[in-house]
Motif scaffolding. Structure first.
Motif, short mmCIF file in Angstrom:
data_model
loop_
_atom_site.label_atom_id
_atom_site.label_comp_id
_atom_site.label_asym_id
_atom_site.label_seq_id
_atom_site.Cartn_x
_atom_site.Cartn_y
_atom_site.Cartn_z
N THR A 178 -46.97 -0.70 -2.88
CA THR A 178 -47.01 -0.40 -4.31
C THR A 178 -45.59 -0.46 -4.85
O THR A 178 -44.61 -0.37 -4.10
N SER A 181 -46.38 2.20 -10.44
CA SER A 181 -47.80 2.53 -10.42
C SER A 181 -48.67 1.32 -10.10
O SER A 181 -49.90 1.39 -10.18
N THR A 182 -48.04 0.21 -9.70
CA THR A 182 -48.75 -1.04 -9.46
C THR A 182 -49.00 -1.27 -7.98
O THR A 182 -48.10 -1.11 -7.16
N ILE A 183 -50.22 -1.62 -7.62
CA ILE A 183 -50.53 -2.06 -6.26
C ILE A 183 -50.23 -3.55 -6.19
O ILE A 183 -50.79 -4.35 -6.94
N ARG A 217 -44.79 2.76 -1.01
CA ARG A 217 -43.95 2.06 -1.99
C ARG A 217 -43.10 1.02 -1.26
O ARG A 217 -42.56 1.29 -0.19
#
Length: 369
Positions: A178, A181-183, A217
């Motif tokens: 990630t 907040s993005t996968i 992350r």
């Protein structure tokens, strides 16, 4: 900044990405920014622009010890988008220049000396947490070393030592990361995630200096091992392998050893009777080495311990190396520059994702034969 003709070896080549365009880096380095690198490489065609002579010191690593001993390469692109920026032309130009410089300055072509910015430690615990994480997950270390003519190869390893080198198949290794907040879409990666137990359901390892660690992350370097890094294999449980990593036991998925190969090096552990030993971000000299140099206490190379390496844990080391510090405080007076060489010697290890140094006097060599 002028590097002395002797007493200060060039030991590392450090791979960075710019987090921007090659043009932006060139413009920034030409301004009075107080940061620099030796070379900037363009993504489109691999064009190389020299910014600092390799025999001189550039300010690129975020750690003065590594600056003093290294040559820095800035590659056009963004780490989180590395697959779109790290072009074949750029890999080939970079590798050709690395080979030339390694031969010129007698730098070994291995992952203890050809390193990423994400391998460089901080000089203090606060700096360790703030260190950069480029070139990141999408830099293909396997391909790069193939181009260097020194492939990360199983034939180089010691099959009887329990030392293992991380080497997943870059093309098929596609962990989920990630960013914010993005996968992120799964892409080929040099990194493998590390867990506290042999299960995907267990928590990821957390580095104690990262307040927001223990995540997937892409920039959480505290629980990710990279192609070419070498550790001690502690255990095998079904498809999972355990290593000593950052003073902890960390597990990675390794069915049929598809993500590792036999490694080599010197195996060290804290000297008998010590409960733990400090791990440093530089191999700086002892205080007595500065006596008679005229270098005041506030201007000396000092590093506080970053971590403690527990008794019984084993790490793969290179060295030992002599302690050194390059005093070069006054830009306008190169005649005041001094190299201080100490009596202390250090071993270099991959303690976690980053390199670290332990004093020779604190460890003993483990003979597993």
């Amino acid at each position: 900044m002028k590097r002395p003709d002797d007493g200060l070896d060039i030991r590392y080549i450090i791979i960075h990405d710019i987090e921007g365009s090659s043009e932006s880096a060139i413009n920034h380095f030409q301004a009075q920014s107080y940061v620099s690198a030796h070379y900037v490489l363009d993504s489109d065609d691999g064009t190389i622009t020299q910014m600092v002579r390799p025999k001189d010191v550039a300010w690129h690593a975020g750690n003065w010890y590594f600056n003093a001993h290294s040559i820095g390469f800035e590659h056009e692109g963004f780490a989180v988008e590395g697959a779109d920026w790290y072009s074949e032309q750029m890999y080939r130009s970079s590798a050709k220049l690395v080979k030339y410089l390694a031969e010129t300055y007698n730098i070994p072509l291995d992952r203890q000396h050809i390193i990423g910015h994400d391998d460089v430690p901080g000089l203090t615990p606060a700096r360790q947490a703030a260190m950069h994480w480029d070139p990141g997950a999408y830099w293909d270390w396997s391909h790069f070393f193939n181009l260097l003519g020194e492939p990360i190869n199983p034939s180089d390893g010691d099959h009887n030592s329990n030392m293992i080198t991380i080497r997943p198949n870059y093309h098929t290794n596609k962990p989920i990361f990630t960013y914010g907040s993005t996968i992120l879409e799964p892409k080929s990666s040099s990194l493998i995630p590390l867990y506290t137990q042999p299960s995907f359901e267990s928590p990821l390892v957390k580095d104690p200096l990262l307040s927001n660690g223990g995540t997937n992350r892409i920039n959480d370097w505290g629980n990710k091992a990279a192609i070419g890094q070498t550790y001690y294999k502690l255990a095998q449980q079904n498809d999972w392998t355990a290593i000593y990593y950052g003073g902890q036991v960390a597990w990675f998925y390794n069915p049929h050893e598809k993500n590792s190969i036999p490694g080599n090096g010197i195996l060290i552990t804290p000297k008998e009777g010590k409960e733990s030993i400090p791990v440093y971000g530089a191999a700086y000299p002892e205080a007595a080495a500065y006596e008679g140099t005229g270098i005041g206490e506030g201007s000396r190379g000092v590093t506080t311990p970053l971590y403690q390496l527990p008794a019984g844990d084993m790490y793969v080391a290179s060295g030992p190396i002599a302690s050194s510090y390059y005093y070069a405080k006054d830009y306008n007076d190169p005649t005041s520059y001094k190299v201080v060489i100490g009596e202390d010697k250090y071993y270099q290890i991959y303690f976690n994702h980053r390199l670290g140094f332990v004093k020779k006097e604190d460890v003993q060599i483990v003979n597993l034969q």
